[in-house]
Design a protein around this motif. Sequence first.
Motif, mmCIF file in Angstrom:
data_model
loop_
_atom_site.group_PDB
_atom_site.id
_atom_site.type_symbol
_atom_site.label_atom_id
_atom_site.label_comp_id
_atom_site.label_asym_id
_atom_site.label_seq_id
_atom_site.Cartn_x
_atom_site.Cartn_y
_atom_site.Cartn_z
ATOM 1 N N ALA B 7 0.841 -1.199 0.000
ATOM 2 C CA ALA B 7 0.000 0.000 0.000
ATOM 3 C C ALA B 7 0.880 1.255 0.000
ATOM 4 O O ALA B 7 0.577 2.231 -0.697
ATOM 5 N N GLU B 92 -8.262 11.743 -5.161
ATOM 6 C CA GLU B 92 -8.903 10.430 -5.230
ATOM 7 C C GLU B 92 -10.404 10.571 -5.437
ATOM 8 O O GLU B 92 -11.034 9.775 -6.143
ATOM 9 N N LEU B 98 -10.805 6.483 -6.386
ATOM 10 C CA LEU B 98 -11.074 5.609 -5.244
ATOM 11 C C LEU B 98 -11.530 4.242 -5.741
ATOM 12 O O LEU B 98 -11.262 3.222 -5.099
ATOM 13 N N THR B 99 -12.218 4.210 -6.902
ATOM 14 C CA THR B 99 -12.685 2.926 -7.432
ATOM 15 C C THR B 99 -11.519 1.963 -7.675
ATOM 16 O O THR B 99 -11.473 0.905 -7.052
ATOM 17 N N PRO B 100 -10.540 2.309 -8.551
ATOM 18 C CA PRO B 100 -9.432 1.365 -8.713
ATOM 19 C C PRO B 100 -8.611 1.182 -7.433
ATOM 20 O O PRO B 100 -8.084 0.093 -7.196
ATOM 21 N N THR B 101 -8.522 2.231 -6.614
ATOM 22 C CA THR B 101 -7.752 2.112 -5.382
ATOM 23 C C THR B 101 -8.346 1.042 -4.467
ATOM 24 O O THR B 101 -7.628 0.170 -3.961
ATOM 25 N N PHE B 102 -9.662 1.082 -4.283
ATOM 26 C CA PHE B 102 -10.301 0.109 -3.389
ATOM 27 C C PHE B 102 -10.496 -1.249 -4.055
ATOM 28 O O PHE B 102 -10.698 -2.251 -3.369
ATOM 29 N N LEU B 103 -10.437 -1.287 -5.388
ATOM 30 C CA LEU B 103 -10.457 -2.595 -6.048
ATOM 31 C C LEU B 103 -9.114 -3.286 -5.828
ATOM 32 O O LEU B 103 -9.057 -4.481 -5.559
ATOM 33 N N ALA B 104 -8.032 -2.512 -5.926
ATOM 34 C CA ALA B 104 -6.698 -3.104 -5.764
ATOM 35 C C ALA B 104 -6.438 -3.473 -4.306
ATOM 36 O O ALA B 104 -5.722 -4.425 -4.021
ATOM 37 N N ASP B 105 -6.996 -2.716 -3.386
ATOM 38 C CA ASP B 105 -6.836 -3.017 -1.962
ATOM 39 C C ASP B 105 -8.123 -2.650 -1.227
ATOM 40 O O ASP B 105 -8.352 -1.492 -0.900
ATOM 41 N N PRO B 106 -8.988 -3.648 -0.995
ATOM 42 C CA PRO B 106 -10.295 -3.345 -0.386
ATOM 43 C C PRO B 106 -10.220 -2.980 1.094
ATOM 44 O O PRO B 106 -11.232 -2.591 1.668
ATOM 45 N N ARG B 107 -9.037 -3.096 1.701
ATOM 46 C CA ARG B 107 -8.910 -2.695 3.110
ATOM 47 C C ARG B 107 -8.701 -1.189 3.156
ATOM 48 O O ARG B 107 -7.575 -0.699 3.027
ATOM 49 N N ARG B 108 -9.799 -0.482 3.332
ATOM 50 C CA ARG B 108 -9.742 0.980 3.172
ATOM 51 C C ARG B 108 -8.944 1.666 4.267
ATOM 52 O O ARG B 108 -8.278 2.668 4.016
ATOM 53 N N ASP B 271 -20.002 4.596 0.486
ATOM 54 C CA ASP B 271 -20.167 3.929 -0.804
ATOM 55 C C ASP B 271 -19.449 4.714 -1.898
ATOM 56 O O ASP B 271 -19.531 5.935 -1.941
ATOM 57 N N VAL B 272 -18.742 3.999 -2.759
ATOM 58 C CA VAL B 272 -18.095 4.631 -3.908
ATOM 59 C C VAL B 272 -19.001 4.394 -5.114
ATOM 60 O O VAL B 272 -19.074 3.281 -5.631
#
Lengths: 300, 273
Positions: B7, B92, B98-108, B271-272
């Motif tokens: 991360a 972001e 934020l969409t690709p960011t949370f897809l790549a790492d869902p642990r926000r 929610d994104v």
Amino acid sequence: MTAGVPLHFNALSKRFGDVAAVKDLTFTVEPGRVTGFLGPNGAGKTTTMRMLLGLVTPTAGTATFDGIAYRDLPSPMTTVGAALEAASFHPGRSAFNHLAVYARAAAIPLEAARVALERVGLAEYGSRRVGGYSLGMRQRLGLAFALLGDPGVLVLDEPVNGLDPEGIKWTRGFLRHMADEGRTVMVSSHLLSEVAQSVDEVVVITHGELAHTGPLSSLDMTETREVLVDGPDRGSLQNALTEAGYLVSELRSGLLVSGAEASDVGHVAFAAGVELSALSQKRSGLEDSFLALVGEGGSL
Amino acid sequence: MKNLSSALASEVAKLVSVRLWWVLALIMVGYVAVVAGGLATVFAGIETGKIPGGEAHGLPPGFPLTTTVYSFATSIGYVFPVLLGALAATAEFRYQTLTPTFLADPRRGRVLVAKSLTLTGFGAAYGVIALVGSMAAGGLAIALFGLDPAFLSDEVLTLIWRSIIVMALWAAIGVGLGVLVPSQVAAIVIVLAFTQFVEPLLRTAAGFIDWLEPYGKFLPGSASDALVGSSVFTIMGGSTAQLEWWQGGLVLLGYAVLATVGGFFTSWRRDVT
């Protein structure tokens, strides 16, 4: 490549304030097939996909990858590749760096970013800033992002939206190829015609509710067949068809005969001695039954 | 830990792959160098009598020329790490990454911690860069008047490491502000209005209004000056009571943590769509 897994949607619901965007959706998307996720704009397709991907929290129900929620996947990017709308880029970042940023986050070798760009035909534009990309190039970059981890599941939201005919053709072939390799492919669209040539299964939703699910052929339920016919003497033609018991309506381009086969209409005209200038069978069963399913919203 | 390092690597790549960080750093070093060099010339000139100062005798006692001039790195430069942090966070939201960011790492939570730590590191680097500007330009001016720039004196060395800490903390505060106020335009307006107008006004007011006085030292700018230990602002006006240097650091850290945790619950976790 990781193995394709089935996607289970179980009693999935989402409310945004007073609006019920998705209501009690239950269906399964199987690996090895291309599944079209269809419905008019605003039917809840994107919300459903975002719930599957852990971006939106469901009000009730679950959406899982063979029982595992997205945020609990040990390696999300190599299990699932997703391409949502075409706008999720920093315009000042190059395409390669865009992919590299997320490859690092997912601990995927950077080489994968180069391979993914190559796969979608953007290899030579990789160092260019995304701000200068056309809509079609952005769609391809979105697809490259989905392919970064060489995943067994692909979830694509309106992937052919904004593509030129060549791009649409390429995407169709690509989806087919992905499913043939055993991957699970879920593709949303608001136009059946966009995906009818490439999907095996369809899931139709409207107003957030499941309207139909099954193989593509199951959509063709209505047997309303129509024939468009015309001749120099349209009045005589209309009389002959009406006498033969057909329901006839006049269009600018000719006469529309409901519930008829072209051969029968041709025979009636021949028997009555009426000359024809046009005779064609209209086969719009798929699109018609799709529109019937989704109601007035489908005309959008 | 392996995932936190991924991360972190991703957040560093996000920053260095767009032009923002070095453009801001360039503006900062230029601004700091001009102000520090200019005022060092004035102060040194008065102190050596080369510029006729009339009644004035340079700086008041207790404010050595060197540290006062070098501290322009933070006293006027601190707005840049805040901006960097706020812009990095709000980008972001603005570009929907934020969409690709949370897809790549869902642990926000992990993503936000990594972003905050990364910007803290960049803030420290900004501290170094700003000090290069204030010490090169200010030191040169001081030396030209025949005075000792005292680069390696204990006071200056203390100023250096505390300045680096303070700039790091300001960048973390910027990230917190950015997730608390995800609108990029609103965040920029708040940063500029608060640092350039609201806070100086409050600090001055706290120097003159009795009931405000106990709170003045907890303002972020006051806490920042307390940590650095030297600032032109403490000479200029309402020099209210200051915190200890380490207390100032803790107050700044508190602002950063409060804003970031608040932003996590109000915007980051939502929610994104």
